[in-house]
Design an enzyme around this catalytic site. Structure first.
Site, PDB file in Angstrom:
ATOM      1  N   HIS A 245      11.979   2.953  19.454  1.00  0.00           N
ATOM      2  CA  HIS A 245      12.088   4.274  18.818  1.00  0.00           C
ATOM      3  C   HIS A 245      13.253   4.232  17.829  1.00  0.00           C
ATOM      4  O   HIS A 245      13.128   3.673  16.756  1.00  0.00           O
ATOM      5  CB  HIS A 245      12.269   5.352  19.887  1.00  0.00           C
ATOM      6  CG  HIS A 245      12.159   6.754  19.362  1.00  0.00           C
ATOM      7  ND1 HIS A 245      11.414   7.084  18.260  1.00  0.00           N
ATOM      8  CD2 HIS A 245      12.700   7.933  19.804  1.00  0.00           C
ATOM      9  CE1 HIS A 245      11.498   8.385  18.039  1.00  0.00           C
ATOM     10  NE2 HIS A 245      12.276   8.922  18.966  1.00  0.00           N
ATOM     11  N   HIS A 283       2.427   2.360  10.504  1.00  0.00           N
ATOM     12  CA  HIS A 283       2.629   3.460  11.442  1.00  0.00           C
ATOM     13  C   HIS A 283       1.253   3.976  11.827  1.00  0.00           C
ATOM     14  O   HIS A 283       0.420   4.244  10.956  1.00  0.00           O
ATOM     15  CB  HIS A 283       3.455   4.574  10.809  1.00  0.00           C
ATOM     16  CG  HIS A 283       3.989   5.553  11.805  1.00  0.00           C
ATOM     17  ND1 HIS A 283       3.178   6.410  12.534  1.00  0.00           N
ATOM     18  CD2 HIS A 283       5.261   5.808  12.217  1.00  0.00           C
ATOM     19  CE1 HIS A 283       3.918   7.139  13.339  1.00  0.00           C
ATOM     20  NE2 HIS A 283       5.179   6.810  13.164  1.00  0.00           N
ATOM     21  N   ASP A 324      11.540   3.148   9.252  1.00  0.00           N
ATOM     22  CA  ASP A 324      12.603   2.251   9.700  1.00  0.00           C
ATOM     23  C   ASP A 324      12.991   1.275   8.602  1.00  0.00           C
ATOM     24  O   ASP A 324      14.181   0.984   8.398  1.00  0.00           O
ATOM     25  CB  ASP A 324      12.149   1.486  10.952  1.00  0.00           C
ATOM     26  CG  ASP A 324      11.802   2.414  12.097  1.00  0.00           C
ATOM     27  OD1 ASP A 324      12.649   3.249  12.453  1.00  0.00           O
ATOM     28  OD2 ASP A 324      10.689   2.315  12.623  1.00  0.00           O
TER      29      ASP A 324
END
Length: 376
Positions: A245, A283, A324
């Protein structure tokens, strides 16, 4: 494990339905879709989603199985009006988050997500030195829990005022400042990179909320018990430390370091061999690419190494760079501290955790699923 994509014809054969039904399931978020690289006029459909619906329609699954799969990227399990992800876009209360990030600050975003009558004002604040920003923030939040009142049974307006105080506590740990600057400026000035203020602002807005992610769910579970908002925030922050995460950016910087020494293709190959996944790309909720990453990386000059990495990831994996990746690229572009991506992400996501906590308290519902015993 590699995501499998199938054609419309294959999907229709498995579902045994009409093409219009397939499109309806896509629009409702039940089946993910993305453009076919070989023919942009056609779409590909996520195989697991199609199989799940096909099995449900065939009546072969028990309710317990449906419930178990619902918490693994499955069907929606909680009602919310805070944010939604549909058609490859992120919406904050029905408004395009990308458009909101053009000008808004994190404080303005908090007011919008919390439905506060006025812009959230965060006073100056700094904690004692000697620990990392993250460790300091944990201590500050834990210190509030003994004195903060339980959230249950208190009016929404009072909770919104307390949420602003909790956000100020987090800011004192993650973005310490002697001046009452906007939070993106507090970070930029604190890192001696004032030129990074606007890209940081955009990051904060786009990372503030993302539907029912792992940390938001943890915050809601805590809030459903009636605990204080500071306790719900602490739950979210604890969850954020996991490598799958909030810690995903570490794999991006590791990939960049390997690419700088061994080459881009070899770095991707090594990470696939060791981890089985390259977390810098793709994603599940954005088959056509993470729009947050695109918007963030358009706000600054991305380092050449990261440009090459992004191109290679899309070529070799078929997946564009994600949030990210963009946070790591930002840190590299402005030579920010190693933990800057986590600091930005945690400060931003605090706004979302508090929104979810207050919404859960207002619902009055306790989150208490049943367990399926599989022992002897």
């Amino acid at each position: 494990m590699k995501t499998l994509w199938i054609t419309a014809e294959e999907a229709l054969a498995r579902l045994g339905s009409k093409r219009q039904t397939l499109y309806a399931n896509v629009s409702r978020g039940r089946i993910r879709a993305k453009p076919d690289p070989s023919d942009p006029r056609r779409s590909l459909y996520q195989s697991d989603d199609v199989n799940r619906l096909a099995e449900r329609h065939a009546g072969r699954r028990q309710a317990a199985v449906v419930a178990a799969e619902a918490i693994r990227w499955g069907e929606p399990v909680l009602t919310t009006t805070i944010s939604s992800i549909a058609g490859g876009k992120l919406f904050y209360r029905g408004h395009d988050a990308i458009a909101l990030s053009e000008k808004a600050s994190l404080e303005e975003t908090a007011a919008f997500l919390w439905q506060s009558p006025e812009i959230i004002a965060i006073p100056a604040g700094e904690a004692a030195a000697g620990r990392t920003r993250l460790a300091t923030t944990f201590a500050l939040l834990a210190g509030r829990i003994d004195t903060d009142l339980p959230a249950l049974g208190r009016r929404p307006l009072i909770l919104k005022s307390e949420a602003a105080l909790v956000l100020a506590t987090v800011a004192a740990g993650l973005a310490p400042s002697r001046e009452p600057l906007p939070l993106h400026e507090r970070l930029a000035v604190g890192w001696a990179r004032p030129e990074a203020a606007d890209p940081i602002r955009r990051c904060l807005v786009l990372a503030a909320e993302h539907e029912l992610n792992v940390s938001a769910f943890a915050a809601r579970v805590t809030a459903s018990s009636g605990a204080a908002l500071s306790a719900a925030t602490l739950s979210g922050l604890a969850t954020l430390t996991g490598p799958r995460h909030g810690g995903a950016w570490l794999s991006v910087t590791r990939l960049a370091e390997q690419a700088a020494s061994a080459g881009v293709r070899e770095a991707i190959r090594d990470m696939l061999s060791s981890d089985g996944v390259v977390r810098a790309f793709g994603h599940r909720l954005y088959p056509a690419g993470d729009p947050r990453a695109k918007a963030i990386m358009a706000s600054f000059d991305v380092p050449p190494l990261y440009i090459t990495l992004a191109e290679a990831g899309e070529e070799l994996l078929g997946e564009p760079a994600n949030l990210d990746f963009s946070l790591a690229a930002l840190a590299a572009a402005f030579d920010l501290p190693e933990d800057a991506p986590l600091v930005i992400f945690a400060l931003a996501r605090t706004v979302g955790w508090l929104a979810h906590a207050m919404e859960q308290v207002e619902s009055g519902e306790l989150i208490r699923p049943r367990a399926h015993y599989a022992g002897s």
